[in-house]
Design an enzyme around this catalytic site. Structure first.
Site, mmCIF file in Angstrom:
data_model
loop_
_atom_site.group_PDB
_atom_site.id
_atom_site.type_symbol
_atom_site.label_atom_id
_atom_site.label_comp_id
_atom_site.label_asym_id
_atom_site.label_seq_id
_atom_site.Cartn_x
_atom_site.Cartn_y
_atom_site.Cartn_z
ATOM 1 N N PHE A 189 -13.085 -10.460 6.803
ATOM 2 C CA PHE A 189 -12.568 -11.780 6.231
ATOM 3 C C PHE A 189 -12.450 -11.557 4.800
ATOM 4 O O PHE A 189 -11.808 -12.320 4.201
ATOM 5 C CB PHE A 189 -13.151 -12.923 6.552
ATOM 6 C CG PHE A 189 -14.761 -12.976 5.988
ATOM 7 C CD1 PHE A 189 -14.749 -13.320 4.740
ATOM 8 C CD2 PHE A 189 -15.895 -12.396 6.408
ATOM 9 C CE1 PHE A 189 -16.075 -13.413 4.054
ATOM 10 C CE2 PHE A 189 -17.036 -12.473 5.665
ATOM 11 C CZ PHE A 189 -17.264 -12.853 4.296
ATOM 12 N N LYS A 247 -4.788 -6.897 13.486
ATOM 13 C CA LYS A 247 -5.520 -8.117 14.101
ATOM 14 C C LYS A 247 -6.401 -8.491 13.020
ATOM 15 O O LYS A 247 -7.407 -7.879 12.690
ATOM 16 C CB LYS A 247 -6.405 -7.471 15.324
ATOM 17 C CG LYS A 247 -6.921 -8.605 16.475
ATOM 18 C CD LYS A 247 -7.729 -9.804 15.744
ATOM 19 C CE LYS A 247 -8.944 -9.524 15.272
ATOM 20 N NZ LYS A 247 -9.678 -10.744 14.658
ATOM 21 N N GLU A 268 -10.315 -14.031 11.963
ATOM 22 C CA GLU A 268 -9.817 -15.327 12.330
ATOM 23 C C GLU A 268 -10.293 -16.215 11.441
ATOM 24 O O GLU A 268 -10.268 -17.759 11.448
ATOM 25 C CB GLU A 268 -10.414 -15.691 13.735
ATOM 26 C CG GLU A 268 -12.075 -15.507 13.846
ATOM 27 C CD GLU A 268 -12.319 -14.079 14.389
ATOM 28 O OE1 GLU A 268 -12.146 -13.411 13.654
ATOM 29 O OE2 GLU A 268 -13.306 -13.903 15.353
ATOM 30 N N ARG A 269 -10.856 -16.042 10.418
ATOM 31 C CA ARG A 269 -11.479 -16.800 9.479
ATOM 32 C C ARG A 269 -10.279 -17.282 8.332
ATOM 33 O O ARG A 269 -10.446 -18.062 7.797
ATOM 34 C CB ARG A 269 -12.745 -16.602 8.603
ATOM 35 C CG ARG A 269 -13.872 -16.270 9.778
ATOM 36 C CD ARG A 269 -15.262 -15.936 9.217
ATOM 37 N NE ARG A 269 -16.071 -14.975 10.089
ATOM 38 C CZ ARG A 269 -16.954 -14.217 9.960
ATOM 39 N NH1 ARG A 269 -17.275 -14.188 8.550
ATOM 40 N NH2 ARG A 269 -17.545 -13.680 10.696
ATOM 41 N N SER A 304 -18.207 -5.396 9.813
ATOM 42 C CA SER A 304 -19.656 -5.092 9.787
ATOM 43 C C SER A 304 -20.136 -3.897 10.650
ATOM 44 O O SER A 304 -19.390 -3.462 11.562
ATOM 45 C CB SER A 304 -20.443 -6.274 10.409
ATOM 46 O OG SER A 304 -19.939 -6.586 11.443
ATOM 47 N N CYS A 322 -17.641 -5.446 0.190
ATOM 48 C CA CYS A 322 -18.475 -4.305 0.527
ATOM 49 C C CYS A 322 -18.881 -3.447 -0.545
ATOM 50 O O CYS A 322 -19.791 -2.347 -0.156
ATOM 51 C CB CYS A 322 -17.547 -3.575 1.618
ATOM 52 S SG CYS A 322 -16.060 -2.841 0.928
ATOM 53 N N GLU A 354 -27.751 -6.637 5.116
ATOM 54 C CA GLU A 354 -26.851 -6.851 4.217
ATOM 55 C C GLU A 354 -26.520 -8.257 3.954
ATOM 56 O O GLU A 354 -26.180 -8.947 4.929
ATOM 57 C CB GLU A 354 -25.611 -6.248 4.963
ATOM 58 C CG GLU A 354 -24.191 -6.193 4.207
ATOM 59 C CD GLU A 354 -22.866 -5.931 4.726
ATOM 60 O OE1 GLU A 354 -22.744 -5.851 5.738
ATOM 61 O OE2 GLU A 354 -21.884 -5.748 3.845
#
Ligand code: NAD
Length: 498
Positions: A149, A173, A176-177, A226, A281, A382
């Site tokens: 996301f 893909k 979804e957020r 993640s 990240c 994290e």
């Protein structure tokens, strides 16, 4: 309520029978859309579309691909503002930051525009009498990108410009957020006259991801997200015989040496820890202060952290927006509380912050924590939020040892005025991307990006030269055009050069 669907075969596709998932506006804390989650039939339709498109796209000329890439670059560049607003509304980051992510993504498109040069093969003349040898690289087929996301434009753009430029067809893909930017990019490809089916978007959750990982017609998978999911994606895709690169999570450390410029370092640390609400990240989440610089550094960092303007991403005066979901907000504030309970000192506390006019938004203020030790939850997790933990050590060796003991190895930085310390640091630290007085050392598109250890599963880093290698496979051709003068006759022994 708006409904968000997919993009297959060059057009929007919706499926009224599908399951849906909410898309939030994090700044306001309200749901703004329903996202349709792909079922198996839809995933199969996307793979069929991409497979069919590969038949001609895999044979397209370099000139045709380059022309479309240049056109796509111009279209995205002229619509950065529009993309930035879409990103900000679903992700929450401030608009200037969203523009920056599009710009960094565009750099990969620009790199891919040079594909004729990047795909030049190698040729050896006369390796034996009348025999030449050349090698070149060909596309893989249908390749898939599964993305997180936190960079809904830049991370997909680490993948698809190079995948498409090298002659593959692509299925994205997205998270979804924040799924809408992917559809806008699909429309831009169409305007650039990319043939239908070369770029597809499948919205979905684990069901869609697993169907793509198991599909026999998918040749390769690029994943960014993640660590637990990266590890699982890598195992499943490899077990299915696919090529895979899976970039995972991070805990990025910054060593601050006693000889560092204090004002310069404090400013950069605050920007690197709290930019994009710490949801990068490559965000710095652990400051490792060496010797007696810790106390004055933390005084200045705390002052700067308190001054950060938190607000809606669309408010041009905001420097930091909300985090992605209410669950994320809760998880981050719980971790801060755990840190406090485990004995750390919370110097600047972002829990409970309220933004006037946006009382329901998912905000966490900048948080600075001191006296953190490596066994505390704020260190071992994290956090992926605006939290800077500080650890105190006595030497650069102790700092390097601490970083090397951490399971992650994405990015790390040293602030120092000593070339000797910097050199020791970059040579000895077990991390993929190193900054020397550069807080977020994200390589440019013409180099490759990637971490070590639990931050990357697979052999290839992403974009740059390694991206070209990842999306292609090598072929070596040995040729002879026999003439009576050159013909030496067949032999039963293994051929050797003459
Ligand atoms: P995530 O792992 O939750 O999701 C990433 C993708 O995986 C999404 O598309 C999601 O739909 C899918 N997914 C989630 N759960 C799944 C499951 N059980 N099975 C199959 N697919 C699943 O990550 P996120 O929360 O979207 O993004 C944040 C994470 O990404 C952080 O850990 C961050 O460090 C990492 N990240 C890493 C890099 C890097 O370059 N190493 C870059 C950006 C983000």
């Amino acid at each position: 309520m708006k409904t968000i669907g997919h993009w297959i075969g060059g057009q929007h596709v919706t499926d009224v029978t599908s399951r849906v998932s909410p898309v939030w506006n994090p700044a306001k804390g309200v749901q703004q859309a329903d996202l349709q989650l792909a079922n198996l039939d839809l995933v199969n339709a996307a793979v069929t579309s991409a497979s069919n498109a590969f038949v001609s796209w895999g044979q397209s000329s370099l000139s045709q691909r380059t022309k479309i890439l240049f056109e796509f670059r111009e279209i995205v560049n002229s619509r950065i503002d529009e993309l930035a607003l879409v990103i900000s509304d679903e992700h929450g980051k401030v608009v200037s930051d969203a523009k920056g992510e599009v710009q960094r993504g565009l750099e990969v498109v620009e790199f891919a525009c040079g594909i004729p040069t990047l795909l030049k093969g190698e040729y050896s003349d006369q390796v034996s009498g009348g025999v030449d040898l050349f090698s070149y690289r060909q596309p893989l087929g249908v390749v898939v990108g599964i993305t997180p996301f936190n960079f809904p434009v830049m991370v997909p753009m680490w993948m698809f410009p190079i995948a498409i430029a090298t002659g593959n067809t692509f299925i994205l893909k997205p998270s979804e957020r924040d799924p809408s930017a992917s559809l806008l990019l699909a429309e831009m490809w169409k305007l650039a006259e990319l043939p239908d089916g070369v770029f597809n978007v499948v919205q979905g959750d684990a069901l869609a991801v697993n169907a793509l990982l198991d599909h026999p017609d998918v040749a390769a998978v690029s994943f960014v997200g993640s660590t637990p999911i990266a590890r699982a994606i890598h195992s499943r895709a490899v077990a299915n015989g696919k090529r895979v690169q899976a970039l995972g999570g991070a805990k990025n450390h910054s060593i601050i040496m006693p000889d560092a410029d204090l004002e310069f370092t404090a400013n950069h640390l605050v920007a690197a820890a709290f930019g994009s609400a710490g949801e990068r990240c490559m965000a710095i989440s652990a400051a490792v202060a060496v010797g007696d610089i810790a106390t004055p550094l933390l005084e200045r960092v705390s002052e700067l952290a308190r001054a950060v303007k938190v607000g809606s991403g669309r408010d041009l005066s905001s420097e930091m927006g909300p985090v992605i979901t209410r669950e994320s907000q809760q998880r981050i504030t719980d971790l801060i509380s755990t840190g406090e309970a485990q004995g750390a000192d919370v110097l600047v506390d972002g829990r409970g912050i309220v933004v006037p006019g946006f009382e329901e938004g998912f905000y966490v203020g900048p948080t600075v924590i001191d006296n953190v030790t490596t066994n505390m939850d704020v260190y071992t997790h994290e956090i992926f939020g605006p939290v800077l933990s500080t650890l105190r050590v006595q030497s650069v060796d102790e700092a390097i040892e601490l970083i090397n003991a951490n399971p992650y190895g994405n990015g790390t930085t040293i602030f120092t005025s000593s070339g000797e310390s910097a050199r020791r640091f970059h040579r000895e630290v077990h991390v993929g991307m190193i900054g020397i007085n550069v807080p977020i050392p994200v390589p440019m598109a013409y180099h490759s990006f990637g971490g070590w250890k639990d931050s990357l599963f697979g052999d290839h880093h992403i974009h740059g030269p390694e991206g070209v290698r990842f999306y292609t496979r090598a072929k070596a051709v040995t040729q002879r055009w026999p003439t009576p003068q050159l013909e030496s006759g067949a032999t039963f022994s293994f051929p050797i050069s003459r």
